[in-house]
Design a protein around this motif. Structure first.
Motif, PDB file in Angstrom:
ATOM      1  N   ARG A 119       0.992  -1.313   0.062  1.00 24.14           N
ATOM      2  CA  ARG A 119      -0.160   0.183   0.084  1.00 24.14           C
ATOM      3  C   ARG A 119       0.932   1.298   0.004  1.00 24.14           C
ATOM      4  NH1 ARG A 119      -5.459   0.408   0.536  1.00 24.14           N
ATOM      5  NH2 ARG A 119      -5.007   2.505  -0.206  1.00 24.14           N
ATOM      6  N   ASP A 120       2.249   1.177  -0.062  1.00 17.59           N
ATOM      7  CA  ASP A 120       2.991   2.338  -0.275  1.00 17.59           C
ATOM      8  C   ASP A 120       3.131   2.608  -1.696  1.00 17.59           C
ATOM      9  OD1 ASP A 120       4.617   0.320  -0.875  1.00 17.59           O
ATOM     10  OD2 ASP A 120       6.232   0.953   0.385  1.00 17.59           O
ATOM     11  N   ASP A 121       2.174   1.895  -2.536  1.00 12.53           N
ATOM     12  CA  ASP A 121       2.281   2.407  -3.948  1.00 12.53           C
ATOM     13  C   ASP A 121       3.611   1.754  -4.674  1.00 12.53           C
ATOM     14  OD1 ASP A 121       0.032   3.624  -3.683  1.00 12.53           O
ATOM     15  OD2 ASP A 121       0.802   5.522  -3.328  1.00 12.53           O
ATOM     16  N   THR A 122       3.990   0.583  -4.363  1.00 14.84           N
ATOM     17  CA  THR A 122       5.236  -0.170  -4.868  1.00 14.84           C
ATOM     18  C   THR A 122       5.165  -1.479  -4.846  1.00 14.84           C
ATOM     19  OG1 THR A 122       6.192  -0.329  -2.661  1.00 14.84           O
ATOM     20  CG2 THR A 122       6.737   1.595  -3.954  1.00 14.84           C
ATOM     21  N   LEU A 123       5.606  -2.421  -5.837  1.00 16.09           N
ATOM     22  CA  LEU A 123       5.657  -3.643  -5.712  1.00 16.09           C
ATOM     23  C   LEU A 123       6.947  -4.194  -5.363  1.00 16.09           C
ATOM     24  CD1 LEU A 123       4.098  -4.434  -9.391  1.00 16.09           C
ATOM     25  CD2 LEU A 123       3.130  -4.299  -7.105  1.00 16.09           C
ATOM     26  N   PHE A 173       9.709  -1.893  -7.371  1.00 16.84           N
ATOM     27  CA  PHE A 173       8.947  -1.199  -8.904  1.00 16.84           C
ATOM     28  C   PHE A 173       7.920  -0.170  -8.261  1.00 16.84           C
ATOM     29  CE2 PHE A 173       9.917  -5.593  -9.294  1.00 16.84           C
ATOM     30  CZ  PHE A 173      10.579  -5.633 -10.468  1.00 16.84           C
ATOM     31  N   GLY A 174       8.170   0.954  -8.775  1.00 12.61           N
ATOM     32  CA  GLY A 174       7.213   1.921  -8.421  1.00 12.61           C
ATOM     33  C   GLY A 174       7.331   3.025  -9.811  1.00 12.61           C
ATOM     34  N   HIS A 175       6.273   3.916  -9.612  1.00 18.92           N
ATOM     35  CA  HIS A 175       6.152   5.092 -10.786  1.00 18.92           C
ATOM     36  C   HIS A 175       5.343   6.190 -10.096  1.00 18.92           C
ATOM     37  CE1 HIS A 175       4.724   6.874 -14.625  1.00 18.92           C
ATOM     38  NE2 HIS A 175       5.825   6.429 -15.188  1.00 18.92           N
ATOM     39  N   ASP A 176       5.535   7.408 -10.755  1.00 22.18           N
ATOM     40  CA  ASP A 176       4.712   8.717 -10.029  1.00 22.18           C
ATOM     41  C   ASP A 176       3.425   8.431 -10.204  1.00 22.18           C
ATOM     42  OD1 ASP A 176       7.123   9.493  -9.138  1.00 22.18           O
ATOM     43  OD2 ASP A 176       7.550  10.853 -11.142  1.00 22.18           O
ATOM     44  N   GLY A 177       2.995   7.790 -11.534  1.00 24.29           N
ATOM     45  CA  GLY A 177       1.549   7.608 -11.554  1.00 24.29           C
ATOM     46  C   GLY A 177       0.805   6.635 -11.155  1.00 24.29           C
ATOM     47  N   PHE A 178       1.564   5.648 -10.487  1.00 29.84           N
ATOM     48  CA  PHE A 178       0.996   4.587  -9.865  1.00 29.84           C
ATOM     49  C   PHE A 178       0.440   4.594  -8.458  1.00 29.84           C
ATOM     50  CE2 PHE A 178       2.097   0.368  -7.625  1.00 29.84           C
ATOM     51  CZ  PHE A 178       0.826  -0.131  -7.950  1.00 29.84           C
ATOM     52  N   LYS A 179      -0.824   4.274  -8.146  1.00 27.68           N
ATOM     53  CA  LYS A 179      -1.344   4.398  -6.890  1.00 27.68           C
ATOM     54  C   LYS A 179      -2.161   2.925  -6.511  1.00 27.68           C
ATOM     55  CE  LYS A 179       0.044   8.269  -6.016  1.00 27.68           C
ATOM     56  NZ  LYS A 179       1.205   8.695  -5.181  1.00 27.68           N
ATOM     57  N   VAL A 180      -1.924   2.393  -5.499  1.00 24.12           N
ATOM     58  CA  VAL A 180      -2.656   1.155  -5.294  1.00 24.12           C
ATOM     59  C   VAL A 180      -4.040   1.456  -4.832  1.00 24.12           C
ATOM     60  CG1 VAL A 180      -2.748  -0.932  -3.702  1.00 24.12           C
ATOM     61  CG2 VAL A 180      -0.601   0.000  -4.373  1.00 24.12           C
ATOM     62  N   GLY A 181      -5.059   0.930  -5.419  1.00 27.02           N
ATOM     63  CA  GLY A 181      -6.528   1.584  -5.376  1.00 27.02           C
ATOM     64  C   GLY A 181      -7.079   0.887  -4.093  1.00 27.02           C
ATOM     65  N   VAL A 237      -5.083   3.187  -9.330  1.00 30.32           N
ATOM     66  CA  VAL A 237      -6.234   3.926  -8.874  1.00 30.32           C
ATOM     67  C   VAL A 237      -7.077   4.598 -10.079  1.00 30.32           C
ATOM     68  CG1 VAL A 237      -5.441   5.815  -7.982  1.00 30.32           C
ATOM     69  CG2 VAL A 237      -7.215   4.968  -6.935  1.00 30.32           C
ATOM     70  N   ASP A 238      -6.398   4.919 -11.194  1.00 30.69           N
ATOM     71  CA  ASP A 238      -6.649   5.873 -12.249  1.00 30.69           C
ATOM     72  C   ASP A 238      -7.275   5.136 -13.080  1.00 30.69           C
ATOM     73  OD1 ASP A 238      -4.466   4.917 -12.985  1.00 30.69           O
ATOM     74  OD2 ASP A 238      -3.811   6.891 -13.818  1.00 30.69           O
ATOM     75  N   GLY A 239      -7.218   3.725 -13.435  1.00 30.92           N
ATOM     76  CA  GLY A 239      -7.643   2.572 -14.292  1.00 30.92           C
ATOM     77  C   GLY A 239      -6.648   2.176 -15.273  1.00 30.92           C
ATOM     78  N   SER A 240      -5.502   2.745 -14.783  1.00 29.67           N
ATOM     79  CA  SER A 240      -4.286   2.564 -15.767  1.00 29.67           C
ATOM     80  C   SER A 240      -3.855   1.068 -15.354  1.00 29.67           C
ATOM     81  CB  SER A 240      -3.247   3.451 -15.733  1.00 29.67           C
ATOM     82  OG  SER A 240      -3.734   4.818 -16.237  1.00 29.67           O
ATOM     83  N   ILE A 241      -3.031   0.327 -16.065  1.00 31.78           N
ATOM     84  CA  ILE A 241      -2.361  -0.685 -15.686  1.00 31.78           C
ATOM     85  C   ILE A 241      -0.649  -0.727 -16.099  1.00 31.78           C
ATOM     86  CG2 ILE A 241      -2.010  -3.495 -16.198  1.00 31.78           C
ATOM     87  CD1 ILE A 241      -5.175  -3.411 -17.105  1.00 31.78           C
ATOM     88  N   PHE A 242       0.068  -0.860 -14.913  1.00 33.57           N
ATOM     89  CA  PHE A 242       1.391  -0.639 -15.147  1.00 33.57           C
ATOM     90  C   PHE A 242       1.985  -2.067 -15.490  1.00 33.57           C
ATOM     91  CE2 PHE A 242       0.138   3.393 -13.441  1.00 33.57           C
ATOM     92  CZ  PHE A 242       0.987   4.099 -13.770  1.00 33.57           C
ATOM     93  N   ILE A 243       3.106  -2.395 -16.313  1.00 30.17           N
ATOM     94  CA  ILE A 243       3.715  -3.402 -16.549  1.00 30.17           C
ATOM     95  C   ILE A 243       5.465  -3.004 -16.572  1.00 30.17           C
ATOM     96  CG2 ILE A 243       4.341  -5.250 -18.193  1.00 30.17           C
ATOM     97  CD1 ILE A 243       1.580  -4.996 -19.273  1.00 30.17           C
ATOM     98  N   TRP A 244       6.199  -3.609 -15.637  1.00 29.54           N
ATOM     99  CA  TRP A 244       7.466  -3.341 -15.327  1.00 29.54           C
ATOM    100  C   TRP A 244       8.227  -4.421 -15.811  1.00 29.54           C
ATOM    101  CZ3 TRP A 244       4.149  -1.564 -11.599  1.00 29.54           C
ATOM    102  CH2 TRP A 244       4.187  -0.608 -11.349  1.00 29.54           C
ATOM    103  N   GLU A 245       9.461  -4.307 -16.431  1.00 28.73           N
ATOM    104  CA  GLU A 245      10.456  -5.421 -16.783  1.00 28.73           C
ATOM    105  C   GLU A 245      11.132  -5.785 -15.386  1.00 28.73           C
ATOM    106  OE1 GLU A 245      13.738  -6.952 -19.945  1.00 28.73           O
ATOM    107  OE2 GLU A 245      13.180  -4.856 -19.732  1.00 28.73           O
ATOM    108  N   VAL A 246      11.159  -7.220 -15.187  1.00 29.91           N
ATOM    109  CA  VAL A 246      11.786  -7.700 -13.797  1.00 29.91           C
ATOM    110  C   VAL A 246      13.445  -7.419 -14.044  1.00 29.91           C
ATOM    111  CG1 VAL A 246      12.275  -9.589 -12.204  1.00 29.91           C
ATOM    112  CG2 VAL A 246       9.919  -9.215 -13.309  1.00 29.91           C
TER     113      VAL A 246
END
Length: 554
Positions: free
Chosen positions: A456-460, A474-482, A502-511
């Motif tokens: 919930r700190d908006d990271t993976l 993994f994190g991003h300025d636009g990523f928020k856990v809903g 939370v804004d309806g987007s889906i974020f994909i990171w390369e490991v």
């Protein structure tokens, strides 16, 4: 009749009052008359006393004069002396009479006082009796009104009772008619079932016959093809074959870039999504208390069934390895297991005292683990239909995974910002790792070497289970856990991780590089609650809180 009785009672009450008043007036007249004689007699005695007192005074004066004259006898003669003696005797008698009169006067006064006291006592008794009569009259009036009310109520109840009796008789007749109709329908149903069984038996025999013919033809064709292939292999070298020519081909995961399918899977919020391990069927669970199966292999969402039985919203879904059973966790403190083929409810697992947030199969379809907000993990044996083990974990569990096929090691994510590792053989926690926020989901890579957690700190966070430490964030300025149950996943080969925002987007990171590879936007209008990557392909499914499901592809 009641009004006549009331008027009669009112008339009797009036006569009784008049009789009482007349008696009181007679008593007043009698007692006043007696006291009038007494008062008159007393006044006469008082007047007589006054006259006697005056006469006594005069006699005293005369007596004094006579005494003075007695001192000089020469002045008065013998006759005067006798008169004086007579007067003295008369004075004495008058004094005695006066004394007697005073005595009688005192007795009469005392008698008058006693009579006055008795009269006052009688007046008090009469006053008390009058008050009692008034109270009783009021009570009688209220009781009569109450009796009248009860009589009206009794009349209404009798009428209502008669209506109910009539309705009961009508309902009894309707029930008898419906019961006869039900028996007739049941008999017809039994006849139809018997006929259907006969038809099914004939169809099964016909199908078995067709299958046998098909198998014979297929075997003959395969035998011919093998003979032809054996003839053709004489001219081929062994190097012309590769392993890719036999067995299933496993596709390498790539990043989805566009939506291939969008549809409303439920009537309200969707909380869970999971791909079938054997085909292109995706299972979704939502707040409408349903688990729905969708076949997306044809490019259109085809409903394959709806699993019912939950009393509140569904929080997670999971298939067993053979796709024969599906399990869901629900907010009604229970988990449920269905068979996929006939979509029948087989087991209802109750025993938690809080919302069940996660339910997974433990290596086989007969063992299940569940995690709940009641701070416990429970192991269930579906063959015996009972809970075989309960672990108290110390905090609300939001998600869990099993790190081996045997199901001996369970990893759980908790509200208290901790990931715990459990060895089911010794019923204790073997390790724990703290993160900087509440853990909303867990997912294992295919080789079971890495653990993905959404925080919930908006990271993976990615943990290397061999070293028991965090190796990637993994994190991003636009990523928020809903929400507290947002689900993040690995790709089929563990090269990428995906999660909804939370804004309806889906974020994909390369490991490997920990860089954002793709942000999928403009298809969800509300927070994305869960995503699922197909285990053998490049499809990504996502669900949100406004009942929308999107399937993404390359």
């Amino acid at each position: 009749m009641f009004s006549m009785a009331v008027s009669g009672e009112v008339g009797s009450q009036t006569d009784w009052r008049n009789n009482l008043i007349s008696q009181l007036q007679n008593r007043n007249r009698q007692q006043c008359k007696c006291f009038e004689d007494l008062i008159l007699y007393h006044n006469q005695l008082f007047d007589t006393t006054l006259s006697l007192r005056n006469e006594n005074l005069q006699l005293t004066i005369q007596n004094e004069k006579l005494r003075q004259g007695s001192q000089s006898p020469s002045i008065y003669g013998g006759s005067d002396f006798s008169k004086i003696s007579a007067l003295e005797h008369k004075i004495l008698s008058q004094q005695e009479e006066l004394t007697e009169l005073h005595k009688r006067r005192g007795e009469n006064a005392q008698l008058l006082i006693d009579l006055n006291n008795k009269m006052q006592e009688k007046d008090k008794k009469i006053e008390v009796a009058d008050k009692s009569l008034l109270e009783n009259a009021k009570l009688i009036t209220s009781l009569r009104a109450e009796i009248e009310l009860y009589q009206r109520s009794n009349t209404e109840l009798k009428a209502l009772n008669q209506v109910l009796k009539d309705e009961h008789q009508a309902l009894q007749l309707a029930f008898t008619h419906l019961e006869a109709k039900l028996r007739k329908v049941q008999d017809e149903n039994r006849e139809i079932i018997d006929r259907l069984k006969q038809y099914k038996s004939k169809d099964a025999e016909k199908m078995n016959e067709e299958n046998e013919n098909f198998v014979r033809k297929k075997n003959a064709k395969m035998q011919k093809e093998l003979e032809d292939a054996a003839k053709d292999m004489r001219g081929l070298s062994p190097d012309s074959f590769s392993l890719n020519n036999v067995g299933p081909v496993l596709l390498c995961a790539s990043v989805p870039t566009k939506p291939s399918l969008k549809f409303d899977a439920h009537e309200s919020e969707i909380s869970a999504v999971r791909w079938s391990p054997v085909d292109h069927v995706v299972a979704t669970g939502g707040a409408d208390r349903r688990v729905r199966l969708w076949d997306v292999s044809k490019g259109l969402p085809e409903s394959k069934g709806m699993l019912v039985g939950c009393n509140q919203g569904v929080m997670s879904v999971d298939f067993d390895s053979n796709c024969t059973h599906i399990i869901c966790a629900s907010n009604d403190f229970a988990s449920r297991v269905w068979t996929v083929a006939d979509q029948r409810l087989r087991h209802t697992l109750t025993g938690h005292s809080g919302k069940v947030m996660a339910a997974k199969f433990l290596g086989e379809s007969n063992k299940v683990v569940t995690g709940s907000h009641d701070r416990t993990l429970k192991i269930w044996d579906l063959r015996s239909k009972q809970c075989t083990q309960t672990n108290f974990v110390g905090s609300s569990c939001n998600d869990l995974v099993t790190s081996d096929g045997a199901g001996t090691t369970i990893i759980s994510g908790h509200f208290d910002k901790t990931i715990r590792f459990w060895d089911m053989r010794n019923e204790g926690s073997t390790n724990r790792i703290e993160v900087n926020g509440r853990v909303t989901s867990l997912d294992l890579s295919r080789d079971a070497k890495y653990l993905l957690s959404c925080v919930r700190d908006d990271t993976l966070r990615v943990l290397d289970l061999r070293m028991n430490q965090i190796v990637g964030t993994f994190g991003h300025d636009g990523f928020k856990v809903g929400c507290d149950w947002s689900r993040a996943v690995f790709s089929s080969e563990g090269q990428y991780v995906a999660v909804g925002s939370v804004d309806g987007s889906i974020f994909i990171w390369e490991v490997a590089t920990q860089k954002v590879q793709q942000i999928l936007r403009d298809n969800h209008s509300s927070p994305v609650t869960a995503v699922a990557w197909h285990p053998y392909g490049n499809l990504l499914a996502s669900v949100d809180r406004s009942r929308r499901t999107v399937v993404w592809s390359e």
